[in-house]
Structures are given as C-alpha cells and as structure tokens.
Design an enzyme around this catalytic site. Structure first.
Site, PDB file in Angstrom:
ATOM      1  N   ALA A 122       0.849  -1.197   0.000  1.00  0.00           N
ATOM      2  CA  ALA A 122       0.000   0.000   0.000  1.00  0.00           C
ATOM      3  C   ALA A 122       0.879   1.239   0.000  1.00  0.00           C
ATOM      4  CB  ALA A 122      -0.925  -0.024   1.220  1.00  0.00           C
ATOM      5  N   GLN A 126       3.793  -2.395   3.477  1.00  0.00           N
ATOM      6  CA  GLN A 126       3.545  -3.616   2.722  1.00  0.00           C
ATOM      7  C   GLN A 126       3.433  -4.786   3.701  1.00  0.00           C
ATOM      8  OE1 GLN A 126       7.116  -3.171   0.310  1.00  0.00           O
ATOM      9  NE2 GLN A 126       7.951  -5.091   1.132  1.00  0.00           N
ATOM     10  N   VAL A 127       2.851  -5.896   3.222  1.00  0.00           N
ATOM     11  CA  VAL A 127       2.537  -7.018   4.109  1.00  0.00           C
ATOM     12  C   VAL A 127       3.259  -8.275   3.638  1.00  0.00           C
ATOM     13  CG1 VAL A 127       0.682  -8.435   5.085  1.00  0.00           C
ATOM     14  CG2 VAL A 127       0.268  -6.014   4.586  1.00  0.00           C
ATOM     15  N   ASP A 274     -11.352   3.324   5.764  1.00  0.00           N
ATOM     16  CA  ASP A 274     -10.522   3.044   4.590  1.00  0.00           C
ATOM     17  C   ASP A 274     -11.093   1.815   3.887  1.00  0.00           C
ATOM     18  OD1 ASP A 274      -8.547   3.301   2.746  1.00  0.00           O
ATOM     19  OD2 ASP A 274      -6.921   2.537   4.007  1.00  0.00           O
TER      20      ASP A 274
END
Length: 471
Positions: A122, A126-127, A274
């Site tokens: 994003a 980040q993931v 969001d």
C-alpha cells in the site's frame, strides 16, 4: 522558513513538487485545447503516473480523490482506484532493517518462515506472510516503508503550499480541506500501535456477531512501524464471481457489510474509514457438522473516525430525516453538522438530485429514491449537476465537521457495492433501522416511557411500510 529548516525534506520534496508541476502544466495545457472524455482519460493517466512515481503521501492523495465521487469525473475515479491496489514495494533489505530496528531481534530468531515477496503493498506499508517460531502461528506482518516518515513532512508542506497558491490565484478554488485531511490522517496511519488498538476495539464491537471478523493482533511482535496479525484468507468483496463460486449469496455479503458499518456509525461512533476492496474479504467457514456460513473480514485498521456523541446523533437524525422527507429537520441537522446548504448536503450523501429525494409519491420506495439511476441519461445529468455546483460542494466540504468528511467515503462504498452487486438489498433500510435504534437508546433516559413506546411504534410502523413496498 519551515521548509528551509529541513534541507533534506526540502530537496526530495522539491523533486516531487517539480514532477507535479511538469505533469500539472501538461494537464492544464491539454485542457486549454480541448475538454472531452478522451482528454479526461489521458489526463487521469498522467495524474496517476505522477502519483505513482512520487509514492507515499501522493498515493494517499490519489486514494482520497478516488473517494470524492461527487466532484471527480468517473474516468479519474477509475484511474485513482489503482492507487488503492497497485503500490510500489520496498526491498527486503529495507523491510529487514525496519523489523529488526523496532523489534530488537533478527528476523530468524522470531520467525521460522518469512516470505520475502510481499503479499500486498500500500502507500504507507507492505505485508509479508510469515510463521512465528514460538508457536507456529501463520501471521501477516505489516511493515512501514522505511522512507515514508522521511518523506512525509516535506510532501505534506509541498501539497499544502500548492493548495494555498491555488486558492490565492483562483478564489473559487476551495480545496484547502483536502490538504488538511491528508495532514490530519497520515500521522495517525503511521502509528501502527494505534492501528493495533483500533483493530482490537472493532473486534469487541463485532464480538456478538460471529460472521464479522478482524485479525488477531500479536502485540509482542508489533511496534509503531511493525504490526503482526493473524494471516486471514478470503476473496476481495468486489470479486463477484469468486464469491459466487463459494456458494455465498451476494445479498448476504451486502447485508453483513451494511450491518457492520451501521453498527459502527450509528451505535458506537467508531468507524473504519478506509473501505477499499482490498481491505474487506469474504470467505466461507466450514463447521465440524458439515454446515457452513459466510464470514466478512475487515483489514487495515489505520484510519478510523471517532464520532462525538453530538455528531453521531446529528448524523443519525439527519439520515432519519432524509429518509422520512422531513425538510425542517434536514435543515436543522445539516446546520448542526456545519453547513446551511442542507439540500446540497443531502444530495452529496446520496448522489441524487434533491427533487428525487423529496418525491412524496416515492416516500417508502427507497431503492427508487436513493439507488443509482438506471438510465445513463439520468446518471449523466447528476454528473453535470455536480460540475455545475462544484463551488458550492467545495464550500460544504470546507465548512462541515471534519468527522463527517470521512463518512462520505463509507457511504459511497456501500452505495457502489450495492450497485456492483445488482442492488440485492436496500442498504438504506438498515440505515433507517440503526439510526432510529441509536436515537431511541440515546433518548431512553431523557423522555418518559410512554414517549419512548410511541417512538418505537412509529419506527416499527415505518419499517412495516418499507417491507410492504418490497425494498
């Protein structure tokens, strides 16, 4: 002066500002020659490319622009949606540095497995998927981009400066609220400890509804820049074919998401703000006896709006008044929320003409009054009216209570989701039911029992009419 006191921020911020100036000049020159759908399409791509190259705060700005459906052409909305789904990745060396600096241990000591390729990225983080060494739990680790905090101050000042210059050069240009929103929200989203608390609070709100879920937070593996949560699987809420392939009714999905947001807005005043497609997953859960049920999982809890009791009640009364076509109360509660332009506020919330909202012969036919117009001609008429009243719209956004602006994003999500799914239910009936329940609960110690019973009976009667009209 403030910029000169931070030379590094000024340098990198200036590079991004110059890039914006170049793209902005090209876009303005393009519109000076021609204004058409083709020009919108080309310029929307240019704006997206500029935001992608600048990254960080500019991607957040693109995401916010995507949500302002009442003043942004659909072509720009479609292009800016990519800012939600396609963001640049940080290198593994940068990810490792953030995790080990914050958690004070090497990655190998904490995780038996760690996937270097991110599963999602994003604008701010980040993931990565990993497995805890201590108990074998599979987790999702959200890691903040190392450069975000360095870039944020300079970018925020540059965006604010551009908006201020625009307002001085063009008095009709009233978008200062836009830079204020970015400046207000971004520092909150950069604190992952706050996000962990938000996630746990929403989990408590959903605790009595087994079909609504949030990830489990592992606080011992979290910090202001690192957030470790349970790894959650599912299908993005807009993947209609994927949801159907699980044997889940679209009507059920819309109902669950509507209930989730109605609980947040009208009952608790704590709202997940969001709501883009990647942040809400749908899945099927199998029971030991062979039965199954659908479940909706809410991700990314960095941005929430905490509504004061007065704002929550004013917003509840406003929605109830719009649904009941009570013009004096629409005017009263619009003023309480910060604007005298009550007709425009109602139209902005529902993206419909005031005259359509107030048609007496359609009072109980909420889908007709509030739903997206079926004909392209009607939709185009609404878009043209938005452009015609753009100065008044920006005035409303500049004066209305700050809490309400983020609620626009949530309302637009529910409206677009219902449209995408073919309007299987009427979200606005849930809005009426939950706003009325919230009002009755608020007033239960303020009015006599007989008045509370009378209010309850009135709401039951109106809900019955809704059912009779098959909404």
């Amino acid at each position: 002066r403030e910029l000169l006191a931070h030379p590094k921020q000024l340098f990198y911020g200036s590079i991004r500002l110059i890039r914006c100036g170049i793209y902005g000049g090209i876009i303005m020159a393009s519109y000076a020659r021609e204004i058409s759908d083709r020009t919108h399409k080309i310029n929307a791509e240019r704006m997206y490319n500029c935001f992608m190259k600048n990254g960080g705060l500019y991607l957040k700005l693109g995401q916010l622009i995507r949500q302002i459906t009442f003043i942004v052409p659909p072509i720009y909305q479609d292009q800016m949606e990519k800012c939600c789904m396609e963001c640049p990745h940080s290198k593994m060396s940068s990810v490792r540095a953030v995790i080990e600096q914050d958690l004070k241990k090497p990655i190998e000591e904490m995780f038996s497995e760690f996937e270097e390729k991110p599963i999602a990225s994003a604008s701010l983080a980040q993931v990565h998927r990993a497995k805890l060494k201590s108990n074998g739990d599979v987790v999702a680790i959200k890691v903040q981009h190392q450069w975000v905090k360095e870039n944020y101050p300079g970018d925020a000042r540059m965006i604010e400066m551009c908006v201020n210059i625009g307002e001085k050069a063009f008095p009709m240009f009233k978008y200062k609220w836009l830079s204020k929103e970015v400046q207000r929200d971004t520092p909150i989203e950069l604190d992952f400890c706050q996000e962990a608390d938000n996630c746990e609070k929403l989990g408590k709100i959903f605790s009595h509804h087994p079909q609504l879920k949030v990830p489990k937070v592992y606080k011992e593996y979290s910090s202001p820049r690192v957030l470790t949560m349970s790894y959650e699987t599912g299908i993005p809420m807009t993947n209609i074919e994927g949801i159907k392939s699980l044997g889940i009714y679209l009507k059920t999905v819309v109902r669950l998401i509507s209930i989730a947001y109605c609980k947040q807005i009208f009952r608790h005043g704590f709202v997940h703000c969001d709501p883009h497609p990647g942040n809400i997953l749908v899945r099927k859960v199998e029971n030991p006896d062979g039965s199954s049920f659908p479940e909706v999982v809410f991700l990314d809890h960095g941005l929430y709006e905490k509504l004061s009791t007065s704002t929550r009640m004013d917003f509840s009364y406003l929605w109830r008044s719009i649904i009941l076509q009570d013009k004096p109360k629409i005017k009263k509660y619009s003023r309480s929320l910060g604007t005298e332009l009550y007709k425009l506020l109602a139209s902005m919330l529902l993206n419909r003409k005031w005259e359509d909202l107030m048609k007496q012969e359609l009072k109980y036919e909420l889908k007709t009054r509030f739903g997206t117009p079926k004909s392209e001609e009607k939709r185009e008429e609404i878009r043209k009216l938005s452009m015609q009243y753009i100065q008044e719209i920006t005035l409303v956004l500049g004066t209305i209570k700050r809490e309400v602006i983020l609620l626009f994003k949530t309302i637009q999500l529910l409206k677009s989701l219902e449209q995408k799914f073919g309007e299987p239910i009427n979200t606005y009936q849930y809005f009426y039911n939950y706003s009325s329940k919230g009002i009755r609960k608020y007033r239960q110690h303020k009015v006599e029992l007989k008045d509370r019973i009378a209010e309850w009976w009135k709401d039951v009667s109106i809900s019955f009419y809704f059912m009779m009209y098959r909404i």
